[in-house]
Design an enzyme around this catalytic site. Structure first.
Site, PDB file in Angstrom:
ATOM      1  N   GLY A  81     -14.981  -2.024  28.031  1.00  0.00           N
ATOM      2  CA  GLY A  81     -14.197  -1.403  27.596  1.00  0.00           C
ATOM      3  C   GLY A  81     -14.710   0.127  28.047  1.00  0.00           C
ATOM      4  O   GLY A  81     -16.012  -0.422  28.578  1.00  0.00           O
ATOM      5  N   ASP A 197     -16.952   6.259  11.411  1.00  0.00           N
ATOM      6  CA  ASP A 197     -15.465   6.315  12.161  1.00  0.00           C
ATOM      7  C   ASP A 197     -14.624   4.493  12.550  1.00  0.00           C
ATOM      8  O   ASP A 197     -15.663   3.842  13.133  1.00  0.00           O
ATOM      9  CB  ASP A 197     -16.140   6.472  13.514  1.00  0.00           C
TER      10      ASP A 197
HETATM   11  P1  ATP Z   1     -15.476   5.772  21.030  1.00  0.00           P
HETATM   12  O1  ATP Z   1     -16.460   6.539  21.254  1.00  0.00           O
HETATM   13  O2  ATP Z   1     -14.726   6.698  21.926  1.00  0.00           O
HETATM   14  O3  ATP Z   1     -15.391   4.953  20.553  1.00  0.00           O
HETATM   15  P2  ATP Z   1     -18.404   4.732  23.055  1.00  0.00           P
HETATM   16  O4  ATP Z   1     -18.608   5.188  24.192  1.00  0.00           O
HETATM   17  O5  ATP Z   1     -18.817   4.821  21.664  1.00  0.00           O
HETATM   18  O6  ATP Z   1     -16.791   5.129  22.212  1.00  0.00           O
HETATM   19  P3  ATP Z   1     -18.454   1.667  21.672  1.00  0.00           P
HETATM   20  O7  ATP Z   1     -16.938   2.454  21.154  1.00  0.00           O
HETATM   21  O8  ATP Z   1     -19.554   1.063  21.342  1.00  0.00           O
HETATM   22  O9  ATP Z   1     -18.174   3.337  22.769  1.00  0.00           O
HETATM   23  O10 ATP Z   1     -17.741   1.101  23.211  1.00  0.00           O
HETATM   24  C1  ATP Z   1     -15.800   1.458  24.055  1.00  0.00           C
HETATM   25  C2  ATP Z   1     -15.678  -0.335  23.904  1.00  0.00           C
HETATM   26  O11 ATP Z   1     -16.209  -1.021  24.586  1.00  0.00           O
HETATM   27  C3  ATP Z   1     -14.893  -0.828  22.691  1.00  0.00           C
HETATM   28  O12 ATP Z   1     -13.782  -0.203  22.277  1.00  0.00           O
HETATM   29  C4  ATP Z   1     -15.094  -2.230  23.277  1.00  0.00           C
HETATM   30  O13 ATP Z   1     -14.016  -2.569  23.589  1.00  0.00           O
HETATM   31  C5  ATP Z   1     -16.115  -2.845  24.111  1.00  0.00           C
HETATM   32  N1  ATP Z   1     -16.859  -2.913  23.602  1.00  0.00           N
HETATM   33  C6  ATP Z   1     -18.295  -2.129  22.695  1.00  0.00           C
HETATM   34  N2  ATP Z   1     -19.402  -2.579  22.057  1.00  0.00           N
HETATM   35  C7  ATP Z   1     -19.421  -4.305  22.599  1.00  0.00           C
HETATM   36  C8  ATP Z   1     -19.668  -5.346  22.489  1.00  0.00           C
HETATM   37  N3  ATP Z   1     -21.006  -5.245  22.001  1.00  0.00           N
HETATM   38  N4  ATP Z   1     -19.073  -6.534  22.765  1.00  0.00           N
HETATM   39  C9  ATP Z   1     -17.658  -6.223  23.317  1.00  0.00           C
HETATM   40  N5  ATP Z   1     -17.434  -5.260  23.590  1.00  0.00           N
HETATM   41  C10 ATP Z   1     -17.795  -4.894  23.533  1.00  0.00           C
END
Ligand code: ATP
Ligand code: MG
Length: 421
Positions: A81, A197
């Site tokens: 992701g 969130d």
């Molecule tokens: P945002 O703030 O835009 O939501 P972010 O940079 O904080 O994104 P995350 O939401 O933590 O990132 O992760 C982005 C994507 O990666 C998630 O929506 C998911 O699809 C995938 N992902 C994140 N953590 C995991 C995990 N532990 N296992 C599998 N997929 C994951």
């Protein structure tokens, strides 16, 4: 399969922040871009970031001295992701072969003070919160241009894809999912941590269990007592899940109740396959949120409608707390009997947290002597015979196997349905 490890070795490896268990293989998919250049070196963090990432929180962060060549402890595979920070990739630990999710954050992003604070909070919270419904952070590697966060890998994708891929869920099934989310969020709230969130995209599925992810906006906020200072003043989560008080321009809010509103949106989506506040354009949606206007499909039970109305109540004072949600008739009537080994797991986690939360409370300058911030009293398993326990474990195992099959079916059926948003 890799070599068998004793339970003791696995536990000890986890305590040291080393990843354990087994993965068979890893699909190719490295972008050279995601790997450190061969000549790259691990260097200390910028001074201002180091101030946020105290060793207390990142006890196993690798920050070798300049000049030392980098050596990632895991291989990177396909992209799982992409988020605001950068990519999340599948990884396999070099020694243990366990699959992990690796969030790769370019350090240049951390020049932005707000993102830097979010990153520090995400690491701090995920290191501290040990619960079966919260994604675990195993390891942090700080390289010259990137930071790598190795987390528990959720193999079943997120709840948004899960809901979209399925037909309308029956209420008992929705309740089983919802109860797990409530368990994880309740655990955070009892320790004075608010996620801020909560949304379907941040609720992941891992071997049939729900895991709360993305603690980038989480913060320490004990439920307000009499002090207005215990309210929070900033928020920047998804507007579709935002509570009305965040849109009303009030200076401070109770972040636990903001989480409850978002959970109300999650519950609505689980039982209707729609979001409660939708419309043409953001202004229309925001108007509906502030008015607390949502439609109730006729197929919903009176009990779930009552719960939704009490969670999506525009007045945060009247809105239910997570504890009250746990006690609500709809949640209780679908509640699965507690497993004996669940209770034991929770007891261990709480003990660990009791020690560790002191660090977080001291850092935030709050929580000391605040009864609301004290860890909740632990629930001991009720008296059960060995046969009862065996029976419960067998039921739980077959339920887990069924859930796994359903996730696989749902994944296969993905794209067949209309997306939620
Ligand atoms: P945002 O703030 O835009 O939501 P972010 O940079 O904080 O994104 P995350 O939401 O933590 O990132 O992760 C982005 C994507 O990666 C998630 O929506 C998911 O699809 C995938 N992902 C994140 N953590 C995991 C995990 N532990 N296992 C599998 N997929 C994951
Ligand atoms: Mg996210």
């Amino acid at each position: 399969m890799g070599s068998a490890q004793s339970q003791e070795e696995v536990e000890s490896a986890h305590r040291q922040g080393v990843i354990t268990a087994v993965a068979e293989d890893i699909p190719e998919g490295n972008d050279d871009d995601d790997l450190p250049a061969p000549e790259a070196q691990i260097v200390p963090l910028a001074a201002n970031l180091t101030a946020n990432l105290k060793p207390d929180y990142v006890d196993n962060a690798r920050q070798a001295t300049p000049g030392e060549p980098i050596d990632l402890p895991f291989k990177l595979g396909r992209t799982l992701g992409t988020g605001a920070f950068g990519k999340v990739k599948l990884g396999v630990h070099n020694q243990t072969k366990e699959r992990v999710a690796v969030k790769i954050v370019p350090r240049e992003k951390l020049l932005d003070k707000r993102l830097q604070a979010n990153m520090a909070r995400e690491i701090k919270m995920m290191k501290l919160l040990r619960n079966e419904h919260i994604v675990r952070l195993y390891d942090v590697v700080v390289a010259r241009t990137k930071i790598y966060l190795a987390m528990e890998y959720a193999d079943g994708g997120d709840l948004l894809s899960f809901v979209n891929a399925r037909k309308q869920m029956a209420e008992p099934e929705a309740a089983a999912i919802f109860a797990q989310v409530i368990d994880g969020v309740g655990f955070c709230h009892k320790l004075g941590v608010c996620h801020r969130d909560l949304k379907l995209e941040n609720l992941l599925l891992c071997k049939g269990k729900v895991k709360i992810a993305d603690f980038g906006l989480a913060n320490y906020a004990p439920p307000p007592t009499t002090a207005a200072g215990s309210f929070m003043e900033t928020h920047c989560g998804s507007p579709l899940y935002a509570a009305p008080e965040l849109l009303r321009n009030t200076a401070a809010y109770d972040a636990t109740k903001v989480d409850v509103w978002s959970l109300g949106v999650v519950l609505y989506a689980l039982v209707t396959k729609k979001l409660p506040f939708e419309g043409d354009g953001l202004p229309t949606i925001l108007k509906k949120i502030v008015a607390g206007e949502f439609t109730v499909p006729p197929h919903l039970s009176a009990q779930v409608v009552d719960l939704l109305r009490k969670m999506l109540n525009v007045d945060p004072v009247v809105r239910l707390s997570v504890e009250e949600i746990e006690a609500h008739e709809w949640v209780r009537m679908h509640a699965a009997p507690k497993r004996a080994d669940d209770a034991i797991e929770r007891t261990l986690s709480m003990e660990q947290l009791e020690n560790e939360m002191g660090v977080l409370q001291a850092a935030s300058g709050a929580g000391r002597g605040n009864p609301a911030a004290e860890p909740a009293e632990r629930k001991r398993p009720t008296t059960m015979t060995a046969a009862d326990i065996q029976k419960e474990i067998a039921t739980a195992r077959s339920e887990a196997a069924r859930a796994k099959e359903e996730v696989a079916r749902a994944e296969a059926a993905a794209k067949a349905q209309q997306p939620l948003s």
